[in-house]
Motif scaffolding. Sequence first.
Motif, PDB file in Angstrom:
ATOM      1  N   LYS A  24       0.817  -1.222   0.000  1.00  0.00           N
ATOM      2  CA  LYS A  24       0.000   0.000   0.000  1.00  0.00           C
ATOM      3  C   LYS A  24       0.848   1.269   0.000  1.00  0.00           C
ATOM      4  O   LYS A  24       0.355   2.340  -0.305  1.00  0.00           O
ATOM      5  N   SER A  25       2.131   1.158   0.329  1.00  0.00           N
ATOM      6  CA  SER A  25       2.988   2.343   0.328  1.00  0.00           C
ATOM      7  C   SER A  25       3.548   2.653  -1.061  1.00  0.00           C
ATOM      8  O   SER A  25       4.083   3.729  -1.277  1.00  0.00           O
ATOM      9  N   ALA A  26       3.396   1.738  -2.009  1.00  0.00           N
ATOM     10  CA  ALA A  26       3.984   1.923  -3.339  1.00  0.00           C
ATOM     11  C   ALA A  26       3.539   3.215  -4.032  1.00  0.00           C
ATOM     12  O   ALA A  26       4.382   3.941  -4.559  1.00  0.00           O
ATOM     13  N   PRO A  27       2.243   3.568  -4.068  1.00  0.00           N
ATOM     14  CA  PRO A  27       1.861   4.820  -4.733  1.00  0.00           C
ATOM     15  C   PRO A  27       2.503   6.049  -4.081  1.00  0.00           C
ATOM     16  O   PRO A  27       2.882   6.996  -4.775  1.00  0.00           O
ATOM     17  N   VAL A  28       2.637   6.036  -2.775  1.00  0.00           N
ATOM     18  CA  VAL A  28       3.265   7.160  -2.081  1.00  0.00           C
ATOM     19  C   VAL A  28       4.743   7.239  -2.445  1.00  0.00           C
ATOM     20  O   VAL A  28       5.268   8.310  -2.752  1.00  0.00           O
ATOM     21  N   VAL A  29       5.407   6.100  -2.446  1.00  0.00           N
ATOM     22  CA  VAL A  29       6.831   6.072  -2.784  1.00  0.00           C
ATOM     23  C   VAL A  29       7.047   6.515  -4.223  1.00  0.00           C
ATOM     24  O   VAL A  29       7.959   7.290  -4.516  1.00  0.00           O
ATOM     25  N   TRP A  30       6.187   6.042  -5.137  1.00  0.00           N
ATOM     26  CA  TRP A  30       6.300   6.499  -6.523  1.00  0.00           C
ATOM     27  C   TRP A  30       6.047   8.005  -6.636  1.00  0.00           C
ATOM     28  O   TRP A  30       6.699   8.698  -7.416  1.00  0.00           O
ATOM     29  N   GLY A  31       5.101   8.517  -5.848  1.00  0.00           N
ATOM     30  CA  GLY A  31       4.872   9.968  -5.838  1.00  0.00           C
ATOM     31  C   GLY A  31       6.082  10.733  -5.350  1.00  0.00           C
ATOM     32  O   GLY A  31       6.440  11.781  -5.904  1.00  0.00           O
ATOM     33  N   LEU A  32       6.735  10.208  -4.303  1.00  0.00           N
ATOM     34  CA  LEU A  32       7.950  10.855  -3.794  1.00  0.00           C
ATOM     35  C   LEU A  32       9.076  10.824  -4.819  1.00  0.00           C
ATOM     36  O   LEU A  32       9.950  11.686  -4.815  1.00  0.00           O
ATOM     37  N   CYS A  33       9.050   9.838  -5.687  1.00  0.00           N
ATOM     38  CA  CYS A  33      10.066   9.733  -6.736  1.00  0.00           C
ATOM     39  C   CYS A  33       9.735  10.634  -7.936  1.00  0.00           C
ATOM     40  O   CYS A  33      10.576  11.410  -8.384  1.00  0.00           O
ATOM     41  N   LEU A  34       8.522  10.512  -8.444  1.00  0.00           N
ATOM     42  CA  LEU A  34       8.202  11.109  -9.742  1.00  0.00           C
ATOM     43  C   LEU A  34       7.765  12.569  -9.709  1.00  0.00           C
ATOM     44  O   LEU A  34       8.045  13.310 -10.657  1.00  0.00           O
ATOM     45  N   PHE A  35       7.089  13.006  -8.653  1.00  0.00           N
ATOM     46  CA  PHE A  35       6.641  14.406  -8.641  1.00  0.00           C
ATOM     47  C   PHE A  35       7.798  15.410  -8.647  1.00  0.00           C
ATOM     48  O   PHE A  35       7.763  16.371  -9.423  1.00  0.00           O
ATOM     49  N   PRO A  36       8.834  15.238  -7.824  1.00  0.00           N
ATOM     50  CA  PRO A  36       9.929  16.217  -7.904  1.00  0.00           C
ATOM     51  C   PRO A  36      10.694  16.126  -9.220  1.00  0.00           C
ATOM     52  O   PRO A  36      11.106  17.153  -9.765  1.00  0.00           O
ATOM     53  N   CYS A  37      10.860  14.915  -9.741  1.00  0.00           N
ATOM     54  CA  CYS A  37      11.540  14.767 -11.030  1.00  0.00           C
ATOM     55  C   CYS A  37      10.783  15.517 -12.122  1.00  0.00           C
ATOM     56  O   CYS A  37      11.375  16.242 -12.934  1.00  0.00           O
ATOM     57  N   THR A  38       9.470  15.341 -12.124  1.00  0.00           N
ATOM     58  CA  THR A  38       8.634  16.022 -13.118  1.00  0.00           C
ATOM     59  C   THR A  38       8.717  17.534 -12.951  1.00  0.00           C
ATOM     60  O   THR A  38       8.787  18.270 -13.942  1.00  0.00           O
ATOM     61  N   ALA A  39       8.743  18.007 -11.723  1.00  0.00           N
ATOM     62  CA  ALA A  39       8.855  19.454 -11.482  1.00  0.00           C
ATOM     63  C   ALA A  39      10.159  19.992 -12.064  1.00  0.00           C
ATOM     64  O   ALA A  39      10.169  21.041 -12.729  1.00  0.00           O
ATOM     65  N   PHE A  40      11.257  19.288 -11.841  1.00  0.00           N
ATOM     66  CA  PHE A  40      12.544  19.737 -12.378  1.00  0.00           C
ATOM     67  C   PHE A  40      12.569  19.681 -13.905  1.00  0.00           C
ATOM     68  O   PHE A  40      13.105  20.587 -14.553  1.00  0.00           O
ATOM     69  N   ILE A  41      11.981  18.653 -14.482  1.00  0.00           N
ATOM     70  CA  ILE A  41      11.929  18.548 -15.944  1.00  0.00           C
ATOM     71  C   ILE A  41      11.106  19.695 -16.523  1.00  0.00           C
ATOM     72  O   ILE A  41      11.533  20.366 -17.472  1.00  0.00           O
ATOM     73  N   LEU A  42       9.938  19.943 -15.956  1.00  0.00           N
ATOM     74  CA  LEU A  42       9.079  21.021 -16.466  1.00  0.00           C
ATOM     75  C   LEU A  42       9.728  22.386 -16.300  1.00  0.00           C
ATOM     76  O   LEU A  42       9.636  23.239 -17.193  1.00  0.00           O
ATOM     77  N   PHE A  43      10.397  22.605 -15.165  1.00  0.00           N
ATOM     78  CA  PHE A  43      11.070  23.883 -14.960  1.00  0.00           C
ATOM     79  C   PHE A  43      12.197  24.057 -15.979  1.00  0.00           C
ATOM     80  O   PHE A  43      12.376  25.150 -16.532  1.00  0.00           O
ATOM     81  N   SER A  44      12.938  22.987 -16.254  1.00  0.00           N
ATOM     82  CA  SER A  44      14.023  23.043 -17.249  1.00  0.00           C
ATOM     83  C   SER A  44      13.470  23.388 -18.629  1.00  0.00           C
ATOM     84  O   SER A  44      14.061  24.193 -19.355  1.00  0.00           O
ATOM     85  N   ILE A  45      12.347  22.764 -18.980  1.00  0.00           N
ATOM     86  CA  ILE A  45      11.727  23.049 -20.272  1.00  0.00           C
ATOM     87  C   ILE A  45      11.241  24.490 -20.317  1.00  0.00           C
ATOM     88  O   ILE A  45      11.463  25.205 -21.302  1.00  0.00           O
TER      89      ILE A  45
END
Length: 161
Positions: free
Chosen positions: A106-127
């Motif tokens: 049950k912790s998998a979605p939270v862990v994936w969120g902790l992984c992917l949301f900041p990565c996506t923020a950095f990618i979008l900011f770079s773009i």
Amino acid sequence: MLKKYRLGFEPWAAALFVLIMLPNVIWFSMPERPFDFLRIHSQLPAADTIASIARVLMIACLCFFKNTQAPPTRLRLLTAVCAACVLAYYVMWALYFQGAGMLGFKSAPVVWGLCLFPCTAFILFSIDRKNLPALAFALIFTLCHTVCTHAILSLVWDYSA
């Protein structure tokens, strides 16, 4: 290609970095809890090392390289989605601190969120800032961070099966 860039401090990039690192600092200062997912050591040390190097280079490029052809910083779709990713990241941290970070499926979605949301923020900011060197390092970091997260989740799922 590098002719489009100049050295200069990008305060919005520094603010993004601080916002993303703040929950990590809070987590690091807390006493260890049993079965804390984030305290599991990396199963892929080479990918983890590459991710760490890419993260440092990404932040350096974001904070100190400015594309002279980038539009002025203001609220646009990319910056709004970037802000939404940071907000979602904080929600994931809140869930994690409430116990969703304990080992288990049950912790998998939270862990994936902790992984992917900041990565996506950095990618979008770079773009948004048209910062191709930062984008390249953000993509490398995201790939390595995703692979490491998957490896640890696989270890947890195999262990609990």
